[in-house]
Design a protein around this motif. Sequence first.
Motif, PDB file in Angstrom:
ATOM      1  N   ALA A   9       0.778  -1.117  -0.039  1.00  0.00           N
ATOM      2  CA  ALA A   9      -0.140   0.060   0.128  1.00  0.00           C
ATOM      3  C   ALA A   9       0.819   1.417  -0.137  1.00  0.00           C
ATOM      4  CB  ALA A   9      -1.104  -0.045   1.127  1.00  0.00           C
ATOM      5  N   LEU A  10       1.942   0.952   1.036  1.00  0.00           N
ATOM      6  CA  LEU A  10       2.743   2.278   0.984  1.00  0.00           C
ATOM      7  C   LEU A  10       3.351   2.791  -0.624  1.00  0.00           C
ATOM      8  CD1 LEU A  10       4.555   4.335   2.075  1.00  0.00           C
ATOM      9  CD2 LEU A  10       6.265   2.709   2.604  1.00  0.00           C
ATOM     10  N   ALA A  11       3.911   1.742  -1.357  1.00  0.00           N
ATOM     11  CA  ALA A  11       4.276   1.552  -2.579  1.00  0.00           C
ATOM     12  C   ALA A  11       3.760   2.294  -3.796  1.00  0.00           C
ATOM     13  CB  ALA A  11       5.009   0.567  -3.244  1.00  0.00           C
ATOM     14  N   ARG A  12       2.299   1.654  -3.557  1.00  0.00           N
ATOM     15  CA  ARG A  12       1.157   2.346  -4.323  1.00  0.00           C
ATOM     16  C   ARG A  12       1.134   3.880  -4.081  1.00  0.00           C
ATOM     17  NH1 ARG A  12      -2.656  -2.751  -3.544  1.00  0.00           N
ATOM     18  NH2 ARG A  12      -1.806  -4.201  -5.224  1.00  0.00           N
ATOM     19  N   SER A  13       1.188   4.212  -2.859  1.00  0.00           N
ATOM     20  CA  SER A  13       0.977   5.676  -2.392  1.00  0.00           C
ATOM     21  C   SER A  13       2.079   6.557  -3.036  1.00  0.00           C
ATOM     22  CB  SER A  13       0.699   5.646  -0.877  1.00  0.00           C
ATOM     23  OG  SER A  13       0.858   6.892  -0.464  1.00  0.00           O
ATOM     24  N   HIS A  35       3.851  10.758  -6.123  1.00  0.00           N
ATOM     25  CA  HIS A  35       5.206  11.104  -6.213  1.00  0.00           C
ATOM     26  C   HIS A  35       5.768  10.832  -7.797  1.00  0.00           C
ATOM     27  CE1 HIS A  35       5.704  13.013  -2.434  1.00  0.00           C
ATOM     28  NE2 HIS A  35       5.092  12.009  -1.771  1.00  0.00           N
ATOM     29  N   ASN A  36       4.874  10.071  -8.528  1.00  0.00           N
ATOM     30  CA  ASN A  36       5.372   9.611  -9.738  1.00  0.00           C
ATOM     31  C   ASN A  36       6.135  10.468 -10.818  1.00  0.00           C
ATOM     32  OD1 ASN A  36       3.486  10.507 -11.950  1.00  0.00           O
ATOM     33  ND2 ASN A  36       1.799   9.525 -10.574  1.00  0.00           N
ATOM     34  N   SER A  37       6.294  11.719 -10.600  1.00  0.00           N
ATOM     35  CA  SER A  37       7.131  12.742 -11.170  1.00  0.00           C
ATOM     36  C   SER A  37       8.520  12.625 -10.789  1.00  0.00           C
ATOM     37  CB  SER A  37       6.215  13.784 -11.350  1.00  0.00           C
ATOM     38  OG  SER A  37       6.169  14.594 -10.269  1.00  0.00           O
ATOM     39  N   CYS A  78       4.913  -7.966  -5.999  1.00  0.00           N
ATOM     40  CA  CYS A  78       4.863  -8.435  -7.254  1.00  0.00           C
ATOM     41  C   CYS A  78       3.904  -7.807  -8.108  1.00  0.00           C
ATOM     42  CB  CYS A  78       5.011  -9.943  -7.697  1.00  0.00           C
ATOM     43  SG  CYS A  78       6.697 -10.589  -6.824  1.00  0.00           S
ATOM     44  N   ASP A  79       3.415  -6.523  -7.955  1.00  0.00           N
ATOM     45  CA  ASP A  79       2.236  -5.854  -8.507  1.00  0.00           C
ATOM     46  C   ASP A  79       2.782  -5.624  -9.955  1.00  0.00           C
ATOM     47  OD1 ASP A  79       0.578  -4.254  -9.824  1.00  0.00           O
ATOM     48  OD2 ASP A  79      -0.311  -3.373  -7.852  1.00  0.00           O
ATOM     49  N   LEU A  80       2.559  -6.364 -11.082  1.00  0.00           N
ATOM     50  CA  LEU A  80       2.889  -6.058 -12.307  1.00  0.00           C
ATOM     51  C   LEU A  80       2.663  -4.669 -13.020  1.00  0.00           C
ATOM     52  CD1 LEU A  80       2.758  -9.510 -13.887  1.00  0.00           C
ATOM     53  CD2 LEU A  80       4.598  -8.782 -12.676  1.00  0.00           C
ATOM     54  N   ILE A  81       1.474  -4.045 -12.735  1.00  0.00           N
ATOM     55  CA  ILE A  81       1.280  -3.015 -13.384  1.00  0.00           C
ATOM     56  C   ILE A  81       1.704  -1.929 -12.717  1.00  0.00           C
ATOM     57  CG2 ILE A  81      -0.876  -1.220 -13.416  1.00  0.00           C
ATOM     58  CD1 ILE A  81      -2.844  -3.567 -13.648  1.00  0.00           C
ATOM     59  N   LEU A  82       2.052  -1.824 -11.243  1.00  0.00           N
ATOM     60  CA  LEU A  82       3.067  -0.805 -10.584  1.00  0.00           C
ATOM     61  C   LEU A  82       4.321  -1.015 -10.896  1.00  0.00           C
ATOM     62  CD1 LEU A  82       3.212   1.091  -8.339  1.00  0.00           C
ATOM     63  CD2 LEU A  82       3.620  -0.990  -6.746  1.00  0.00           C
ATOM     64  N   TRP A  83       4.615  -2.364 -11.245  1.00  0.00           N
ATOM     65  CA  TRP A  83       6.181  -2.334 -11.679  1.00  0.00           C
ATOM     66  C   TRP A  83       6.410  -1.729 -12.888  1.00  0.00           C
ATOM     67  CZ3 TRP A  83      10.943  -3.224  -9.609  1.00  0.00           C
ATOM     68  CH2 TRP A  83      11.081  -3.787  -8.630  1.00  0.00           C
ATOM     69  N   GLU A  84       5.461  -2.187 -13.944  1.00  0.00           N
ATOM     70  CA  GLU A  84       5.516  -1.616 -15.153  1.00  0.00           C
ATOM     71  C   GLU A  84       5.386  -0.175 -15.368  1.00  0.00           C
ATOM     72  OE1 GLU A  84       3.457  -3.714 -18.160  1.00  0.00           O
ATOM     73  OE2 GLU A  84       4.375  -5.501 -18.305  1.00  0.00           O
ATOM     74  N   ASN A  85       4.711   0.446 -14.721  1.00  0.00           N
ATOM     75  CA  ASN A  85       4.492   1.787 -14.478  1.00  0.00           C
ATOM     76  C   ASN A  85       5.681   2.477 -14.069  1.00  0.00           C
ATOM     77  OD1 ASN A  85       2.016   1.972 -15.823  1.00  0.00           O
ATOM     78  ND2 ASN A  85       1.085   1.862 -13.749  1.00  0.00           N
ATOM     79  N   ALA A  86       6.248   1.830 -12.932  1.00  0.00           N
ATOM     80  CA  ALA A  86       7.539   2.383 -12.463  1.00  0.00           C
ATOM     81  C   ALA A  86       8.731   2.192 -13.453  1.00  0.00           C
ATOM     82  CB  ALA A  86       7.971   1.516 -10.929  1.00  0.00           C
ATOM     83  N   LEU A  87       8.817   1.136 -13.755  1.00  0.00           N
ATOM     84  CA  LEU A  87      10.397   1.143 -14.915  1.00  0.00           C
ATOM     85  C   LEU A  87      10.047   1.876 -15.876  1.00  0.00           C
ATOM     86  CD1 LEU A  87      10.408  -2.871 -14.571  1.00  0.00           C
ATOM     87  CD2 LEU A  87      11.897  -1.156 -13.414  1.00  0.00           C
ATOM     88  N   GLU A  88       8.930   2.047 -16.604  1.00  0.00           N
ATOM     89  CA  GLU A  88       8.613   2.959 -17.733  1.00  0.00           C
ATOM     90  C   GLU A  88       8.829   4.399 -17.471  1.00  0.00           C
ATOM     91  OE1 GLU A  88       7.895   2.334 -20.720  1.00  0.00           O
ATOM     92  OE2 GLU A  88       7.089   0.323 -20.848  1.00  0.00           O
ATOM     93  N   ARG A  89       8.679   4.710 -16.180  1.00  0.00           N
ATOM     94  CA  ARG A  89       8.626   6.244 -15.799  1.00  0.00           C
ATOM     95  C   ARG A  89      10.246   6.343 -15.771  1.00  0.00           C
ATOM     96  NH1 ARG A  89       5.148   9.893 -13.858  1.00  0.00           N
ATOM     97  NH2 ARG A  89       3.957   8.912 -15.276  1.00  0.00           N
ATOM     98  N   LEU A  90      10.872   5.362 -15.012  1.00  0.00           N
ATOM     99  CA  LEU A  90      12.299   5.499 -14.955  1.00  0.00           C
ATOM    100  C   LEU A  90      13.055   5.715 -15.917  1.00  0.00           C
ATOM    101  CD1 LEU A  90      12.861   3.322 -11.666  1.00  0.00           C
ATOM    102  CD2 LEU A  90      13.101   5.635 -11.854  1.00  0.00           C
ATOM    103  N   LEU A  91      12.517   4.749 -17.187  1.00  0.00           N
ATOM    104  CA  LEU A  91      13.078   5.011 -18.540  1.00  0.00           C
ATOM    105  C   LEU A  91      13.041   6.197 -18.978  1.00  0.00           C
ATOM    106  CD1 LEU A  91      14.615   2.937 -20.597  1.00  0.00           C
ATOM    107  CD2 LEU A  91      12.333   2.387 -21.444  1.00  0.00           C
ATOM    108  N   CYS A 130       9.721  -2.546  -3.302  1.00  0.00           N
ATOM    109  CA  CYS A 130       8.994  -3.650  -3.864  1.00  0.00           C
ATOM    110  C   CYS A 130      10.068  -4.800  -3.823  1.00  0.00           C
ATOM    111  CB  CYS A 130       8.442  -3.311  -5.232  1.00  0.00           C
ATOM    112  SG  CYS A 130       6.866  -2.136  -5.216  1.00  0.00           S
ATOM    113  N   LEU A 131      11.151  -4.764  -4.018  1.00  0.00           N
ATOM    114  CA  LEU A 131      12.282  -5.618  -4.267  1.00  0.00           C
ATOM    115  C   LEU A 131      12.637  -6.250  -2.996  1.00  0.00           C
ATOM    116  CD1 LEU A 131      14.906  -4.316  -6.619  1.00  0.00           C
ATOM    117  CD2 LEU A 131      13.280  -6.223  -6.892  1.00  0.00           C
ATOM    118  N   ASP A 132      12.676  -5.424  -1.668  1.00  0.00           N
ATOM    119  CA  ASP A 132      13.029  -5.831  -0.599  1.00  0.00           C
ATOM    120  C   ASP A 132      11.783  -6.610   0.055  1.00  0.00           C
ATOM    121  OD1 ASP A 132      15.645  -4.943  -0.563  1.00  0.00           O
ATOM    122  OD2 ASP A 132      15.206  -3.092   0.506  1.00  0.00           O
ATOM    123  N   TYR A 133      10.289  -6.242  -0.057  1.00  0.00           N
ATOM    124  CA  TYR A 133       9.555  -6.909   0.575  1.00  0.00           C
ATOM    125  C   TYR A 133       8.648  -7.810  -0.545  1.00  0.00           C
ATOM    126  CZ  TYR A 133      10.735  -3.840   4.241  1.00  0.00           C
ATOM    127  OH  TYR A 133      11.543  -2.836   5.079  1.00  0.00           O
ATOM    128  N   GLY A 134       9.176  -7.973  -1.370  1.00  0.00           N
ATOM    129  CA  GLY A 134       8.783  -9.175  -2.325  1.00  0.00           C
ATOM    130  C   GLY A 134       7.223  -8.597  -3.119  1.00  0.00           C
TER     131      GLY A 134
END
Length: 288
Positions: free
Chosen positions: A74-78, A83-85, A103-116, A97-101
């Motif tokens: 819930a914290l990661a989603r918040s 703060h996604n900008s 695996c929300d794929l939508i959250l992960w894909e959004n985050a990785l795309e933003r970092l890209l 997400c890595l440290d606490y396992g």
Amino acid sequence: MQFAYQQNNKISTVHRIRALSVVFQLAGPKELKEMNMEYNDIKDYMTMLLYLADFEELRISQTLKEFTSCDKEALARSLWLNHNSESKVVQLLCNICLDYGICDLILWENALERLLYFKAYRYLLGVLEQIGSSPKLSQMKALPRLWNDVLYGMLLIFMENPNESSNLFERVLTLIQKCPFLPELQVDRFALLFENITKKYSANEDVKTQTTKINVQILDILNAKTDDRFEQSGILGVLLTTEIVEKIIFDNLDLRSAYEILTTGSHGKKFCEYLIDEDKAENVIGAL
């Protein structure tokens, strides 16, 4: 140890982290157990403090007690919603997400795309390695493209300043070898980039040596892409792409007379055939 655990608001998080760092330098799990201290408990506390320091640096309100007890997903989603900008916050939520396992794929894909989008290539390079070890996260549909874009982005950094990025180049070379999406690797795109690197730094022997290594690695990848396993997978246009990329690479290696690195490997025969086809038969002797 007492300093790090003191309930005193005047002791900063950074000072607590430094105190625990000294403890870890002086004592291992065995020594701590002899003092009735659990290594893993102290390590977990250190992890919490490191996150708390990140929150403080990013000016995100979070106490140690709140972070310890909260639902990390819930914290990661918040963090994403609010703060996604901010590149550093997106990196922080990926670490959580890595440290606490998580695996929300939508959250992960959004985050990785933003970092890209932020061109956080160095950070993404390390994250992609870790994601590859998670069966669930490896199901992300965007991963092949992310691997291509991140590796390519890292090589662009190398192209801008090769003398300061030689270790980075070696790491990218290693990751190209370990890439879990070999059939989807856009080797033609990489080969053209190496051609530009070679032209730009033609007088730099170190760069020439490094690009020669990775050109040969691309040939190995092309061979893997065109073997029976991948041809049976229905990959179209690979053979045509292979011929184009091989010619680009052989042109560069011939220009630099880098014959030895090929003749000692598995590509010597094809290279000699290339020289003959290009009416450069006199160079065949150098390649043998």
